[in-house]
Design a protein around this motif. Structure first.
Motif, PDB file in Angstrom:
ATOM      1  N   THR A 107       0.837  -1.206   0.000  1.00  0.00           N
ATOM      2  CA  THR A 107       0.000   0.000   0.000  1.00  0.00           C
ATOM      3  C   THR A 107       0.865   1.247   0.000  1.00  0.00           C
ATOM      4  OG1 THR A 107      -1.773  -1.135   1.175  1.00  0.00           O
ATOM      5  CG2 THR A 107      -1.769   1.264   1.282  1.00  0.00           C
ATOM      6  N   ALA A 108       1.850   1.296   0.879  1.00  0.00           N
ATOM      7  CA  ALA A 108       2.702   2.485   0.987  1.00  0.00           C
ATOM      8  C   ALA A 108       3.436   2.741  -0.326  1.00  0.00           C
ATOM      9  CB  ALA A 108       3.693   2.333   2.135  1.00  0.00           C
ATOM     10  N   TYR A 109       3.991   1.705  -0.913  1.00  0.00           N
ATOM     11  CA  TYR A 109       4.746   1.891  -2.154  1.00  0.00           C
ATOM     12  C   TYR A 109       3.827   2.343  -3.293  1.00  0.00           C
ATOM     13  CZ  TYR A 109       7.954   1.157  -5.981  1.00  0.00           C
ATOM     14  OH  TYR A 109       8.728   1.349  -7.091  1.00  0.00           O
ATOM     15  N   ALA A 110       2.649   1.763  -3.382  1.00  0.00           N
ATOM     16  CA  ALA A 110       1.710   2.153  -4.436  1.00  0.00           C
ATOM     17  C   ALA A 110       1.248   3.598  -4.266  1.00  0.00           C
ATOM     18  CB  ALA A 110       0.516   1.199  -4.450  1.00  0.00           C
ATOM     19  N   VAL A 111       0.955   4.004  -3.048  1.00  0.00           N
ATOM     20  CA  VAL A 111       0.526   5.382  -2.800  1.00  0.00           C
ATOM     21  C   VAL A 111       1.682   6.339  -3.071  1.00  0.00           C
ATOM     22  CG1 VAL A 111      -0.240   6.996  -1.007  1.00  0.00           C
ATOM     23  CG2 VAL A 111      -1.322   4.750  -1.215  1.00  0.00           C
ATOM     24  N   TRP A 112       2.884   6.002  -2.623  1.00  0.00           N
ATOM     25  CA  TRP A 112       4.062   6.837  -2.839  1.00  0.00           C
ATOM     26  C   TRP A 112       4.314   7.043  -4.338  1.00  0.00           C
ATOM     27  CZ3 TRP A 112       9.137   5.005  -4.431  1.00  0.00           C
ATOM     28  CH2 TRP A 112      10.165   5.956  -4.299  1.00  0.00           C
ATOM     29  N   THR A 113       4.309   5.963  -5.098  1.00  0.00           N
ATOM     30  CA  THR A 113       4.538   6.104  -6.535  1.00  0.00           C
ATOM     31  C   THR A 113       3.374   6.811  -7.215  1.00  0.00           C
ATOM     32  OG1 THR A 113       3.693   3.885  -6.980  1.00  0.00           O
ATOM     33  CG2 THR A 113       6.078   4.120  -6.739  1.00  0.00           C
ATOM     34  N   GLY A 114       2.153   6.607  -6.721  1.00  0.00           N
ATOM     35  CA  GLY A 114       0.994   7.296  -7.292  1.00  0.00           C
ATOM     36  C   GLY A 114       1.073   8.797  -7.095  1.00  0.00           C
ATOM     37  N   ILE A 115       1.427   9.219  -5.881  1.00  0.00           N
ATOM     38  CA  ILE A 115       1.588  10.650  -5.618  1.00  0.00           C
ATOM     39  C   ILE A 115       2.696  11.208  -6.508  1.00  0.00           C
ATOM     40  CG2 ILE A 115       2.346  12.364  -3.907  1.00  0.00           C
ATOM     41  CD1 ILE A 115       1.005  10.550  -1.762  1.00  0.00           C
ATOM     42  N   GLY A 116       3.775  10.478  -6.594  1.00  0.00           N
ATOM     43  CA  GLY A 116       4.889  10.924  -7.432  1.00  0.00           C
ATOM     44  C   GLY A 116       4.518  10.994  -8.905  1.00  0.00           C
ATOM     45  N   ALA A 117       3.794   9.994  -9.385  1.00  0.00           N
ATOM     46  CA  ALA A 117       3.425   9.970 -10.806  1.00  0.00           C
ATOM     47  C   ALA A 117       2.455  11.090 -11.152  1.00  0.00           C
ATOM     48  CB  ALA A 117       2.813   8.613 -11.157  1.00  0.00           C
ATOM     49  N   VAL A 118       1.429  11.245 -10.351  1.00  0.00           N
ATOM     50  CA  VAL A 118       0.442  12.311 -10.617  1.00  0.00           C
ATOM     51  C   VAL A 118       1.086  13.677 -10.444  1.00  0.00           C
ATOM     52  CG1 VAL A 118      -1.686  13.388  -9.797  1.00  0.00           C
ATOM     53  CG2 VAL A 118      -1.574  10.916 -10.068  1.00  0.00           C
ATOM     54  N   GLY A 119       1.816  13.867  -9.356  1.00  0.00           N
ATOM     55  CA  GLY A 119       2.457  15.152  -9.108  1.00  0.00           C
ATOM     56  C   GLY A 119       3.457  15.518 -10.190  1.00  0.00           C
ATOM     57  N   THR A 120       4.236  14.544 -10.640  1.00  0.00           N
ATOM     58  CA  THR A 120       5.222  14.806 -11.677  1.00  0.00           C
ATOM     59  C   THR A 120       4.551  15.086 -13.020  1.00  0.00           C
ATOM     60  OG1 THR A 120       6.837  13.446 -10.510  1.00  0.00           O
ATOM     61  CG2 THR A 120       7.269  13.886 -12.835  1.00  0.00           C
ATOM     62  N   ALA A 121       3.472  14.382 -13.319  1.00  0.00           N
ATOM     63  CA  ALA A 121       2.746  14.643 -14.562  1.00  0.00           C
ATOM     64  C   ALA A 121       2.150  16.047 -14.561  1.00  0.00           C
ATOM     65  CB  ALA A 121       1.660  13.594 -14.769  1.00  0.00           C
ATOM     66  N   VAL A 122       1.555  16.444 -13.445  1.00  0.00           N
ATOM     67  CA  VAL A 122       0.991  17.794 -13.342  1.00  0.00           C
ATOM     68  C   VAL A 122       2.105  18.837 -13.415  1.00  0.00           C
ATOM     69  CG1 VAL A 122      -0.218  19.386 -11.791  1.00  0.00           C
ATOM     70  CG2 VAL A 122      -1.074  17.061 -12.112  1.00  0.00           C
ATOM     71  N   LEU A 123       3.204  18.580 -12.723  1.00  0.00           N
ATOM     72  CA  LEU A 123       4.347  19.485 -12.768  1.00  0.00           C
ATOM     73  C   LEU A 123       4.890  19.614 -14.193  1.00  0.00           C
ATOM     74  CD1 LEU A 123       6.246  21.121 -10.877  1.00  0.00           C
ATOM     75  CD2 LEU A 123       7.719  19.120 -10.890  1.00  0.00           C
ATOM     76  N   GLY A 124       4.947  18.509 -14.906  1.00  0.00           N
ATOM     77  CA  GLY A 124       5.402  18.551 -16.292  1.00  0.00           C
ATOM     78  C   GLY A 124       4.516  19.432 -17.155  1.00  0.00           C
ATOM     79  N   ILE A 125       3.218  19.365 -16.924  1.00  0.00           N
ATOM     80  CA  ILE A 125       2.266  20.193 -17.675  1.00  0.00           C
ATOM     81  C   ILE A 125       2.444  21.659 -17.324  1.00  0.00           C
ATOM     82  CG2 ILE A 125      -0.200  20.717 -17.939  1.00  0.00           C
ATOM     83  CD1 ILE A 125      -0.626  17.606 -17.475  1.00  0.00           C
ATOM     84  N   VAL A 126       2.534  21.949 -16.026  1.00  0.00           N
ATOM     85  CA  VAL A 126       2.588  23.337 -15.555  1.00  0.00           C
ATOM     86  C   VAL A 126       3.965  23.971 -15.781  1.00  0.00           C
ATOM     87  CG1 VAL A 126       2.427  24.797 -13.494  1.00  0.00           C
ATOM     88  CG2 VAL A 126       0.758  22.979 -13.874  1.00  0.00           C
ATOM     89  N   ALA A 127       5.022  23.261 -15.419  1.00  0.00           N
ATOM     90  CA  ALA A 127       6.354  23.869 -15.421  1.00  0.00           C
ATOM     91  C   ALA A 127       7.170  23.601 -16.684  1.00  0.00           C
ATOM     92  CB  ALA A 127       7.143  23.372 -14.205  1.00  0.00           C
ATOM     93  N   PHE A 128       6.884  22.510 -17.378  1.00  0.00           N
ATOM     94  CA  PHE A 128       7.736  22.136 -18.503  1.00  0.00           C
ATOM     95  C   PHE A 128       6.993  22.080 -19.841  1.00  0.00           C
ATOM     96  CE2 PHE A 128       9.897  20.355 -14.751  1.00  0.00           C
ATOM     97  CZ  PHE A 128      11.134  20.977 -14.885  1.00  0.00           C
ATOM     98  N   GLY A 129       5.724  22.465 -19.843  1.00  0.00           N
ATOM     99  CA  GLY A 129       4.977  22.541 -21.096  1.00  0.00           C
ATOM    100  C   GLY A 129       4.573  21.216 -21.704  1.00  0.00           C
ATOM    101  N   ASP A 130       4.506  20.162 -20.889  1.00  0.00           N
ATOM    102  CA  ASP A 130       4.024  18.876 -21.412  1.00  0.00           C
ATOM    103  C   ASP A 130       2.571  19.023 -21.850  1.00  0.00           C
ATOM    104  OD1 ASP A 130       6.489  17.891 -20.671  1.00  0.00           O
ATOM    105  OD2 ASP A 130       5.750  16.697 -18.989  1.00  0.00           O
TER     106      ASP A 130
END
Length: 108
Positions: free
Chosen positions: A60-83
């Motif tokens: 559970t912890a690993y799945a939630v950790w990677t999920g937060i990282g994946a969603v956060g990084t995808a959103v960050l890519g859209i906002v900060a890097f123009g993805d």
């Protein structure tokens, strides 16, 4: 408290991805600072994840950790890097968020 540690670990994962992206764009000595920040954020992320494992099941912890990282990084890519933000991408990000929340809801 364990869920807070895990959420902070996920946010630190997003931070290390951001630093890696900035290091890739930086030139010369400036990239070294971004790589150092990447290492610090990565160490913090793994430390907080490890602390949360004292209270939460590994899967559970690993799945939630990677999920937060994946969603956060995808959103960050859209906002900060123009993805690009496309319909299918938004659909799967929403699905991922729902999955992470579902895992939290069914975990002790």
């Amino acid at each position: 408290m364990q869920w807070l540690l895990l959420m902070l670990a996920g946010l630190a994962e997003v931070a290390f991805a951001f630093c890696l992206g900035k290091a890739r764009l930086a030139a010369g000595p400036a990239s070294g600072g971004w790589y150092a920040a990447f290492a610090g954020c990565a160490a913090l992320s793994f430390y907080l994840l490890n602390r949360s494992l004292a209270f939460l099941p590994l899967g559970t912890a690993y799945a939630v950790w990677t999920g937060i990282g994946a969603v956060g990084t995808a959103v960050l890519g859209i906002v900060a890097f123009g993805d690009p933000l496309t319909g299918p991408r938004l659909f799967f990000l929403t699905l991922l968020i729902g999955s992470v929340l579902g895992l939290k809801a069914v975990s002790h």
